[in-house]
Scaffold this motif. Structure first.
Motif, PDB file in Angstrom:
ATOM      1  N   LYS A   1       0.319   7.421   0.950  1.00 55.76           N
ATOM      2  CA  LYS A   1       1.755   7.402   1.256  1.00 55.76           C
ATOM      3  C   LYS A   1       2.024   6.195   2.154  1.00 55.76           C
ATOM      4  O   LYS A   1       1.388   6.024   3.197  1.00 55.76           O
ATOM      5  CB  LYS A   1       2.163   8.696   1.961  1.00 55.76           C
ATOM      6  CG  LYS A   1       3.598   8.679   2.420  1.00 55.76           C
ATOM      7  CD  LYS A   1       4.217  10.077   2.386  1.00 55.76           C
ATOM      8  CE  LYS A   1       5.670  10.013   2.762  1.00 55.76           C
ATOM      9  NZ  LYS A   1       5.927  10.295   4.164  1.00 55.76           N
TER      10      LYS A   1
ATOM     11  N   ASN B   1       3.786   4.181   4.857  1.00 52.01           N
ATOM     12  CA  ASN B   1       4.738   4.462   5.945  1.00 52.01           C
ATOM     13  C   ASN B   1       5.175   3.232   6.734  1.00 52.01           C
ATOM     14  O   ASN B   1       5.991   3.333   7.635  1.00 52.01           O
ATOM     15  CB  ASN B   1       4.263   5.594   6.867  1.00 52.01           C
ATOM     16  CG  ASN B   1       2.780   5.561   7.066  1.00 52.01           C
ATOM     17  OD1 ASN B   1       2.230   4.486   7.141  1.00 52.01           O
ATOM     18  ND2 ASN B   1       2.141   6.721   7.102  1.00 52.01           N
TER      19      ASN B   1
ATOM     20  N   ILE C   1      -2.875  10.910   0.990  1.00 53.87           N
ATOM     21  CA  ILE C   1      -2.241  12.209   0.741  1.00 53.87           C
ATOM     22  C   ILE C   1      -3.271  13.158   0.121  1.00 53.87           C
ATOM     23  O   ILE C   1      -3.635  14.156   0.700  1.00 53.87           O
ATOM     24  CB  ILE C   1      -1.010  12.057  -0.188  1.00 53.87           C
ATOM     25  CG1 ILE C   1       0.033  11.193   0.519  1.00 53.87           C
ATOM     26  CG2 ILE C   1      -0.425  13.411  -0.562  1.00 53.87           C
ATOM     27  CD1 ILE C   1       0.554  11.774   1.821  1.00 53.87           C
TER      28      ILE C   1
ATOM     29  N   ASN D   1       7.626   4.983   1.906  1.00 54.38           N
ATOM     30  CA  ASN D   1       7.610   6.448   1.673  1.00 54.38           C
ATOM     31  C   ASN D   1       7.162   6.851   0.267  1.00 54.38           C
ATOM     32  O   ASN D   1       7.156   8.023  -0.067  1.00 54.38           O
ATOM     33  CB  ASN D   1       8.982   7.079   1.960  1.00 54.38           C
ATOM     34  CG  ASN D   1       9.336   6.927   3.418  1.00 54.38           C
ATOM     35  OD1 ASN D   1       8.450   7.000   4.271  1.00 54.38           O
ATOM     36  ND2 ASN D   1      10.601   6.655   3.710  1.00 54.38           N
ATOM     37  N   LYS D   2       6.783   5.864  -0.542  1.00 55.50           N
ATOM     38  CA  LYS D   2       6.293   6.215  -1.887  1.00 55.50           C
ATOM     39  C   LYS D   2       4.797   6.542  -1.822  1.00 55.50           C
ATOM     40  O   LYS D   2       4.101   6.132  -0.892  1.00 55.50           O
ATOM     41  CB  LYS D   2       6.510   5.042  -2.847  1.00 55.50           C
ATOM     42  CG  LYS D   2       7.972   4.772  -3.133  1.00 55.50           C
ATOM     43  CD  LYS D   2       8.214   4.537  -4.623  1.00 55.50           C
ATOM     44  CE  LYS D   2       9.693   4.529  -4.912  1.00 55.50           C
ATOM     45  NZ  LYS D   2      10.242   3.188  -5.020  1.00 55.50           N
ATOM     46  N   ILE D   3       4.330   7.232  -2.853  1.00 54.65           N
ATOM     47  CA  ILE D   3       2.894   7.530  -2.936  1.00 54.65           C
ATOM     48  C   ILE D   3       2.303   6.682  -4.054  1.00 54.65           C
ATOM     49  O   ILE D   3       2.805   6.694  -5.184  1.00 54.65           O
ATOM     50  CB  ILE D   3       2.677   9.029  -3.199  1.00 54.65           C
ATOM     51  CG1 ILE D   3       3.189   9.808  -1.977  1.00 54.65           C
ATOM     52  CG2 ILE D   3       1.204   9.335  -3.442  1.00 54.65           C
ATOM     53  CD1 ILE D   3       3.270  11.290  -2.181  1.00 54.65           C
TER      54      ILE D   3
END
Ligand code: SAH
Ligand code: SF4
Ligand code: F3S
Length: 472
Positions: A455, A457, A469, A411-413
């Protein structure tokens, strides 16, 4: 015929290496007309980059690249000598090529790289593989046109391998594998002589390129659209020591960063020469990537000493923790198990260091004795089954931490340089984060060559999936 010689390969003098400017004689430029070549590369990034030079030299000689070995008129194996299994792979391939040559006698077959720098291998080629056409070493890639022309003229094996400290060859042409990221040699050879390692014998003495030539190359790469460079050497942290002008790796790193190229990487870092000022530079410049490969080799002080690594478990951990202060940094390593005389206790010390460091990932190897190195003569009575068991235990631990490190990305970018079509799904692109994590990204092909925000996932042990993103 010029054969390599182990004793000469070991010699280190104070002599300044020669700088040779590559050029090719007009006579050689049409030798490969209407012919194709195929090169198979083994080993490290040094070899991969050498192959990029060799390809460009062959193209100057009018050869064109064939993607399929069986269709090529010239087949070249660029070999590695680091472990026994590298040898076995090459000889397996040579066997296949021999069959091919029996049905197509006109093909030209050659070997180059680190393996042919070994005395025993060169002898073996001379005696058992006379049907080869060209053999040249790591020191005379620039002489390929002449050696090839000689073999064609005389219709027999041309073997020229030098065991010398080595020169610095500038202005060799290069056909780069990627349009977005490039290798930049900053130094050649190695003077560390770790007792297990063949590289100082196959690649000659440590010799740094001048900073002017390095920075010029980086600026040219930037101008032609490259996004990422990797400064390359067996021991990059020792850059400049041999030049004696007081300009070191931290100076070079900051000057490379100041060119403004988007990403600067470097490999490989020997812990011995890692300075605090390097750490400061990495923290200071956002375009120096927070990714460090810091080979441990062993966590046992006794074994480290026998390996000639010149650091202890304690000093390694101290350095590791300093590097760990770089925000967001990823650290990977190399570990050898089953070094001669390694006991359960020594092996447990290695596991302890791994547990303390929780590496992002690691390359792990079973010790392979290399003829001519001091460790090959050490008494080694640990059975292979035990070494294999140790490797298995170590790998399980490494995989566990690799997966945990990746899970932190969920979930990090993160920024990813999209460099190719994904191997697992042709609808996706692949690339690496600043921290050198492999990511498969749902993205259209026109994003190739761009650094995008992704991002994450889904995470796996060795890769992650994500989606764009927006652009940085
Ligand atoms: N210059 C780099 C290493 C280059 S070789 C460094 O010093 O860090 C890459 C890795 O191969 C080494 O880090 C080591 O882990 C492994 N290696 C080298 N010689 C080996 C041998 N004889 N047996 C098993 N592994 C070896
Ligand atoms: Fe080999 Fe050691 Fe040199 Fe690395 S530093 S190339 S392991 S001798
Ligand atoms: Fe192999 Fe030579 Fe590299 S031995 S690892 S190709 S320097």
């Amino acid at each position: 015929m010029q054969m390599p010689n182990l004793k000469e390969a070991k010699v280190r003098t104070q002599n300044t290496p020669r700088t040779i400017n590559y050029n090719i004689k007009e006579d050689y430029k049409s030798l490969g007309k209407n012919k194709t070549y195929f090169i198979k590369t083994y080993g490290c990034q040094m070899n991969e980059h050498d192959t990029e030079n060799i390809k460009a030299i062959l193209e100057q000689m009018s050869f064109r690249e064939s993607p399929i070995m069986e269709n090529a008129d010239l087949i070249l194996l660029n070999t590695c000598a680091i472990r026994e299994n590298a040898h076995n792979k090459v000889f397996g391939m040579i066997g296949r090529i021999k069959h091919l040559k029996e049905s197509k006698p006109n093909i030209i077959v050659g070997m180059c790289g680190c393996m042919v720098q070994e005395e025993i291998i060169a002898e073996e080629i001379k005696n058992k593989y006379k049907w080869l056409d060209i053999v040249f070493g790591t020191h005379n890639i620039n002489e390929l046109p002449r050696i090839l022309s000689q073999s064609l003229k005389e219709n027999k094996l041309a073997l020229e391998v030098y065991s010398i400290e080595g020169d610095i060859i500038e202005n060799m042409p290069v056909k780069r594998e990627s349009k977005y990221k490039a290798w930049v040699n900053i130094m050649y050879g190695c003077d560390k002589f770790c007792t297990y390692c063949i590289v100082p014998y196959t690649r000659g003495k440590q010799r740094s390129r001048t900073k002017e030539n390095i920075i010029k190359e980086i600026n040219e790469l930037k101008k032609s659209g490259y996004k990422e460079i990797t400064l390359l050497g067996q021991n990059v942290n020792a850059y400049g020591k041999d030049l004696g002008v007081g300009y070191d790796m931290s100076d070079l790193l900051s000057e490379a960063a100041k060119t403004g190229i988007e990403r600067v990487r470097f490999i490989t870092s020997h812990p011995w020469d890692f300075t605090d000022s390097m750490i400061e530079i990495i923290k200071k410049y956002p375009n120096v990537m927070p990714y460090i490969h810091l080979p441990l080799q062993s966590g046992s002080n006794r074994i480290l000493k026998l390996m000639g690594r010149r650091y202890t478990k304690e000093s390694y951990l101290e350095l590791f923790n300093k590097i760990k202060e770089i925000p967001n940094v990823a650290i990977t390593t190399d570990i050898i198990v089953g070094f001669p005389g390694e006991t359960e206790e020594d092996f447990n010390d290695t596991l302890e260091v791994v547990k303390a460091c929780k590496y992002d990932s690691a390359f792990t190897f079973i010790f392979s004795p290399r003829e001519g190195t001091p460790a090959a003569k050490m008494i080694d009575n640990t059975p292979l089954e035990i070494k294999e068991k140790r490797l298995y235990i170590l790998n399980n631990l490494i995989n566990k931490y690799a997966r945990e490190a990746n899970e932190n990305y969920l979930n990090k970018i993160v920024p990813v340089l999209l460099e190719n079509i994904s191997e697992k799904n042709s609808e996706m692109l692949m690339g690496y984060t600043d921290t050198m994590k492999l990511v498969n990204v749902k993205a259209p092909k026109d994003k190739l060559g761009q650094i995008v925000n992704v991002k994450i996932n889904e995470v796996k042990t060795w890769s992650m999936d994500g989606e764009i993103i927006d652009e940085i």
